[in-house]
Design a protein around this motif. Structure first.
Motif, PDB file in Angstrom:
ATOM      1  N   ASP A 231       0.884  -1.155   0.000  1.00 12.02           N
ATOM      2  CA  ASP A 231       0.000   0.000   0.000  1.00 12.02           C
ATOM      3  C   ASP A 231       0.927   1.211   0.000  1.00 12.02           C
ATOM      4  OD1 ASP A 231      -2.100   1.865   0.929  1.00 12.02           O
ATOM      5  OD2 ASP A 231      -0.986   1.720   2.793  1.00 12.02           O
ATOM      6  N   PRO A 232       0.767   2.142  -0.949  1.00  8.51           N
ATOM      7  CA  PRO A 232       1.762   3.210  -1.069  1.00  8.51           C
ATOM      8  C   PRO A 232       1.967   3.994   0.231  1.00  8.51           C
ATOM      9  CG  PRO A 232      -0.190   3.675  -2.427  1.00  8.51           C
ATOM     10  CD  PRO A 232      -0.317   2.275  -1.933  1.00  8.51           C
ATOM     11  N   CYS A 233       0.867   4.237   0.951  1.00  2.00           N
ATOM     12  CA  CYS A 233       0.990   5.066   2.164  1.00  2.00           C
ATOM     13  C   CYS A 233       1.794   4.344   3.238  1.00  2.00           C
ATOM     14  CB  CYS A 233      -0.396   5.428   2.705  1.00  2.00           C
ATOM     15  SG  CYS A 233      -1.505   6.042   1.450  1.00  2.00           S
ATOM     16  N   SER A 234       1.416   3.099   3.550  1.00  2.00           N
ATOM     17  CA  SER A 234       2.119   2.367   4.607  1.00  2.00           C
ATOM     18  C   SER A 234       3.532   2.001   4.179  1.00  2.00           C
ATOM     19  CB  SER A 234       1.375   1.073   4.973  1.00  2.00           C
ATOM     20  OG  SER A 234       0.212   1.366   5.681  1.00  2.00           O
ATOM     21  N   ASN A 235       3.703   1.651   2.919  1.00  2.97           N
ATOM     22  CA  ASN A 235       5.028   1.226   2.483  1.00  2.97           C
ATOM     23  C   ASN A 235       6.004   2.408   2.478  1.00  2.97           C
ATOM     24  OD1 ASN A 235       6.821  -0.883   1.444  1.00  2.97           O
ATOM     25  ND2 ASN A 235       6.833   0.334  -0.423  1.00  2.97           N
ATOM     26  N   TYR A 236       5.653   3.455   1.723  1.00  4.99           N
ATOM     27  CA  TYR A 236       6.580   4.584   1.642  1.00  4.99           C
ATOM     28  C   TYR A 236       6.635   5.332   2.973  1.00  4.99           C
ATOM     29  CZ  TYR A 236       7.490   3.471  -3.153  1.00  4.99           C
ATOM     30  OH  TYR A 236       7.913   2.807  -4.279  1.00  4.99           O
ATOM     31  N   GLY A 237       5.525   5.348   3.703  1.00  2.00           N
ATOM     32  CA  GLY A 237       5.532   5.968   5.031  1.00  2.00           C
ATOM     33  C   GLY A 237       6.529   5.274   5.939  1.00  2.00           C
ATOM     34  N   ASN A 238       6.480   3.943   5.987  1.00  2.00           N
ATOM     35  CA  ASN A 238       7.401   3.199   6.856  1.00  2.00           C
ATOM     36  C   ASN A 238       8.840   3.284   6.354  1.00  2.00           C
ATOM     37  OD1 ASN A 238       6.190   1.594   9.231  1.00  2.00           O
ATOM     38  ND2 ASN A 238       4.678   1.248   7.610  1.00  2.00           N
ATOM     39  N   TRP A 239       9.033   3.267   5.046  1.00  2.97           N
ATOM     40  CA  TRP A 239      10.404   3.348   4.523  1.00  2.97           C
ATOM     41  C   TRP A 239      11.021   4.715   4.813  1.00  2.97           C
ATOM     42  CZ3 TRP A 239      14.126   0.097   2.882  1.00  2.97           C
ATOM     43  CH2 TRP A 239      13.761  -1.219   2.608  1.00  2.97           C
ATOM     44  N   THR A 240      10.268   5.782   4.609  1.00  2.00           N
ATOM     45  CA  THR A 240      10.839   7.105   4.915  1.00  2.00           C
ATOM     46  C   THR A 240      11.151   7.196   6.408  1.00  2.00           C
ATOM     47  OG1 THR A 240       8.597   8.033   5.106  1.00  2.00           O
ATOM     48  CG2 THR A 240       9.720   8.388   3.023  1.00  2.00           C
ATOM     49  N   TYR A 241      10.300   6.595   7.194  1.00  2.00           N
ATOM     50  CA  TYR A 241      10.490   6.554   8.650  1.00  2.00           C
ATOM     51  C   TYR A 241      11.794   5.819   8.978  1.00  2.00           C
ATOM     52  CZ  TYR A 241       8.082   6.666  13.233  1.00  2.00           C
ATOM     53  OH  TYR A 241       7.677   6.926  14.509  1.00  2.00           O
ATOM     54  N   GLY A 242      11.937   4.623   8.394  1.00  2.00           N
ATOM     55  CA  GLY A 242      13.118   3.797   8.675  1.00  2.00           C
ATOM     56  C   GLY A 242      14.400   4.412   8.121  1.00  2.00           C
ATOM     57  N   ALA A 243      14.269   5.180   7.032  1.00  2.00           N
ATOM     58  CA  ALA A 243      15.458   5.764   6.404  1.00  2.00           C
ATOM     59  C   ALA A 243      15.838   7.097   7.051  1.00  2.00           C
ATOM     60  CB  ALA A 243      15.202   5.968   4.910  1.00  2.00           C
ATOM     61  N   GLY A 244      15.040   7.529   8.007  1.00  2.00           N
ATOM     62  CA  GLY A 244      15.367   8.774   8.699  1.00  2.00           C
ATOM     63  C   GLY A 244      15.012  10.025   7.905  1.00  2.00           C
ATOM     64  N   VAL A 245      14.124   9.878   6.914  1.00  2.00           N
ATOM     65  CA  VAL A 245      13.718  11.066   6.155  1.00  2.00           C
ATOM     66  C   VAL A 245      12.224  11.368   6.360  1.00  2.00           C
ATOM     67  CG1 VAL A 245      15.524  10.709   4.424  1.00  2.00           C
ATOM     68  CG2 VAL A 245      13.242   9.767   4.005  1.00  2.00           C
ATOM     69  N   GLY A 246      11.627  10.586   7.270  1.00  2.00           N
ATOM     70  CA  GLY A 246      10.199  10.778   7.549  1.00  2.00           C
ATOM     71  C   GLY A 246      10.008  11.532   8.856  1.00  2.00           C
ATOM     72  N   ASN A 247       8.895  11.243   9.504  1.00  2.00           N
ATOM     73  CA  ASN A 247       8.567  12.027  10.685  1.00  2.00           C
ATOM     74  C   ASN A 247       8.872  11.312  11.993  1.00  2.00           C
ATOM     75  OD1 ASN A 247       7.552  14.436   9.499  1.00  2.00           O
ATOM     76  ND2 ASN A 247       5.917  13.153   8.666  1.00  2.00           N
ATOM     77  N   ASP A 248       9.893  10.497  11.994  1.00  2.00           N
ATOM     78  CA  ASP A 248      10.299   9.823  13.216  1.00  2.00           C
ATOM     79  C   ASP A 248      11.050  10.821  14.095  1.00  2.00           C
ATOM     80  OD1 ASP A 248      11.190   8.137  15.119  1.00  2.00           O
ATOM     81  OD2 ASP A 248      12.140   6.705  13.752  1.00  2.00           O
ATOM     82  N   PRO A 249      10.581  11.003  15.332  1.00  2.00           N
ATOM     83  CA  PRO A 249      11.315  11.928  16.186  1.00  2.00           C
ATOM     84  C   PRO A 249      12.749  11.446  16.452  1.00  2.00           C
ATOM     85  CG  PRO A 249       9.428  10.958  17.351  1.00  2.00           C
ATOM     86  CD  PRO A 249       9.414  10.417  15.950  1.00  2.00           C
TER      87      PRO A 249
END
Ligand SMILES: Cc1cc2nc3c(=O)[nH]c(=O)nc-3n(C[C@H](O)[C@H](O)[C@H](O)COP(=O)(O)OP(=O)(O)OC[C@H]3O[C@@H](n4cnc5c(N)ncnc54)[C@H](O)[C@@H]3O)c2cc1C
Ligand SMILES: Nc1ncnc2c1ncn2[C@@H]1O[C@H](COP(=O)(O)OP(=O)(O)OP(=O)(O)O)[C@@H](O)[C@H]1O
Length: 581
Positions: A487-505
């Protein structure tokens, strides 16, 4: 009059029609690929090291699956409801392949005298991924989709309808059908990512060009059909959010607290006794109802995997998995304790593929959790399934807030980092040949089954981006190809998170492989299941086999020891900051 016939009998008589009220349906066959003519459900017990059998999810037999479907539909039926619409409405099925709690279907029914359900097999789904040109949909996901279509067609027929299956772009097909059937509205569920939104805009534009003259009085109906988009993919409805998606908090915890305190989950839509009739016009010009395609017809081929999970697509299987996980096996009670597992059917719900295709509504899961809490017990685990579904909602709403930046290298925060696109490293990751059993086992599971646990996904993501330094989009696109639940939202959301370019504090999420193996696969059961060459090793050596296994392709960023004890690593400082999700 009542169309709710037994699912078992419908399956047994696939070539006959259960609804005598529809002229169109008489003599129509459900045209299925050979692989679907007999769905032979044969549940097996749990996988164990070295076993080489597939394990069906849900682990119920076909009679049980039919029975769960029937009982659930009965609980959600609202026989006395009356429709008050006119003319014909079309339902354009997308990632909402279900009958229960399907507002687009419900709105089409209530606003018309006849409903025509349509699914378009869009060639763009079988193109390539954006940057790295992997297949856009792998064969396993396509096979799951085929099963979803067969199941949807069957359920729609039980409710007095059918499913028109067409090959082509929705923006070409829907206007032609709307014109032929003089439909006043095309109802569909709204999507959020640009590829899907673009199609919505094209459909809407093309429909505006269709002029319907026959049989219409201009004061009752518009001249041209319109596209009515309906929100229905999340647990919390978009209109009930505390603010519009553009102003939602970036950080998950704040988002969760805000929706939990300010919103309620809407009730599921119930089902009338019949959704029929179908429109009276003939489908001859369209070549009939169309067939559920075979994998071959989609230009795909899948070698039959001989081990791991084998998901069954469709709403009946989805409802059965909820029944099995919550009620039959009583696993909801312990979900929070088991959810980080990697091996087997039952450490987590496995709802995700059905949620992705919309076979399962998150509101239905919510209502089942609440029912379970009333009838059995409420505890941390029962809440935690909802907690995880809020993650899903969060990524869907974030995709609205951040648009295409979730697909871009710098992610929503536009981070400027150096990434490698080294194909030797990437291919060793993709094919499960890195020399790290935990990575290799997870990647083999993904390729063989289309599934990987949440724990596994976080570990392989961290390894690719942190230890190998590879462009995270390569990993995300490979997941896009392989995952059943892509699912584009969960997949890219989690990948950006894991790659440190998302909204992970926390920007330095590093998953140490030795520590992860020690915590989540202490006896090497999981790695030995996927890498049988490790079976002969003592359990404590399976995750750190040294020379007994292929050479490690890169050293680990924070130390390369494979010692079983996690406490003496130089990277411990980092590990303490690992985010426990
Ligand atoms: C790199 C990476 C990529 C991922 N890609 C996808 C994807 O394409 N599609 C997808 O559905 N999930 C994705 N996830 C999230 C998660 O791994 C899966 O939803 C989960 O493993 C599915 O198994 P389950 O249904 O047994 O989950 P359970 O643990 O039983 O959770 C119940 C449900 O909660 C939701 N959920 C749980 N965790 C997450 C999460 N982190 N993000 C969003 N929703 C969540 C899912 O809908 C899931 O079915 C990804 C995670 C990572 C780390
Ligand atoms: N459902 C989806 N699944 C996968 N990717 C998607 C989806 N929807 C949108 N995208 C991605 O969104 C991006 C399109 O946005 P944008 O217009 O910014 O890209 P682009 O200009 O074509 O890309 P770029 O300039 O980065 O090469 C692409 O990366 C596309 O693949």
């Amino acid at each position: 009059m009542v169309v709710l016939v037994s699912l078992s009998s419908a399956l047994r008589n696939l070539s006959y029609l259960p609804n005598p009220t529809s002229k169109l349906l008489v003599s129509t066959k459900i045209c299925l690929p050979d692989s679907l003519q007999i769905m032979n459900f044969s549940p097996k017990s749990e996988p164990s090291s070295g076993s080489s059998t597939t394990f069906q999810v849900p682990g119920l037999n076909s009679d049980e699956i039919d029975q769960v479907g029937e009982e659930t539909f009965r609980r959600y039926s609202l026989p006395n409801i009356r429709r008050n619409g006119v003319g014909v409405a079309i339902v354009w099925f997308r990632n909402d392949l279900r009958v229960l709690d399907n507002e687009a279907l419900y709105q089409a029914w209530i606003s018309s005298e006849a409903v025509l359900p349509v699914y378009c097999i869009d060639p763009r789904l079988f193109g390539t991924t954006h940057y790295f040109k992997f297949p856009k949909s792998g064969a396993l996901r396509a096979e799951f989709m085929i099963q979803c279509l067969a199941d949807l067609k069957k359920n729609l027929m039980i409710w007095g309808l059918n499913l028109l299956i067409q090959h082509g772009k929705p923006e070409d097909i829907l206007p032609t059908i709307a014109k032929a059937f003089e439909a006043h509205t095309v109802f569909a569920h709204k999507e959020t990512c640009s590829e899907e939104v673009k199609v919505e805009k094209l459909v809407s534009k093309a429909l505006r060009r269709v002029v319907i003259t026959q049989g219409r009085s201009s004061d009752q109906n518009p001249d041209n059909p319109r596209l009515q988009l309906i929100w229905g993919s999340t647990m919390y409805h978009i209109d009930d959010l505390p603010s519009n998606p553009g102003s939602l908090p970036d950080v998950y915890t704040q988002f969760r607290k805000s929706v939990e305190s300010k919103c309620t989950v809407r009730h599921c839509f119930k089902l009338p006794a019949s959704l029929g009739p179908l429109p009276s016009q003939s489908l001859d010009d369209l070549g009939g109802w169309g067939c559920v395609p075979s994998l071959n017809q989609l230009g795909l081929y899948q070698e039959k995997g001989d081990k791991g999970l084998r998901f069954v697509g469709g709403e009946n299987a989805a409802l059965s998995r909820v029944h099995e996980y919550f009620w039959k096996k009583d696993l909801l009670r312990v979900y929070k304790k088991t959810r980080n597992g990697m091996l087997g059917l039952d450490y987590s719900t496995k709802f995700s593929p059905w949620l992705t295709f919309g076979n399962l509504s998150p509101r239905f899961i919510y209502e089942e959790v609440k029912r379970y809490e009333k009838v059995r017990q409420a505890n941390d685990s029962t809440y935690w399934v909802l907690f995880e579904l809020i993650w899903r909602d969060y990524f869907i709403f974030l995709s609205i807030k951040y648009g295409n930046s979730i697909f871009h290298l710098g992610g929503p925060r536009n981070v400027n980092s150096k990434w490698s696109q080294d194909l030797i490293l990437f291919n060793s990751w993709r094919e499960g040949r890195t020399g790290y059993p935990l990575i290799d086992a997870n990647m083999k599971e993904l390729y063989t089954t289309g599934f990987m646990s949440n724990r596994g996904r976080q570990i392989v993501c961290s390894f690719l981006v942190r230890d190998m330094g590879i462009d995270w989009r390569m990993g995300a696109e490979w997941f896009e190809t392989c995952l059943l639940d892509y699912d584009p939202c969960s997949n890219y959301g989690n990948w950006t998170y894991g790659a440190g370019v998302g909204n992970d504090p926390r920007e330095d999420r590093y998953f140490s492989i030795p520590k992860q193996a020690q915590t989540y696969d202490p006896d090497g059961e999981y790695v030995a299941y996927w890498l049988p060459e490790l079976l002969a090793l003592p359990k404590e050596k399976r995750n750190s086999p040294g020379k007994e296994y292929i050479q490690q392709i890169v050293p680990l960023k924070f130390g390369n020891t494979n010692s079983r004890s996690g406490s003496s690593y130089p990277q411990m400082r980092k590990q303490k900051r690992e985010h426990k999700r």
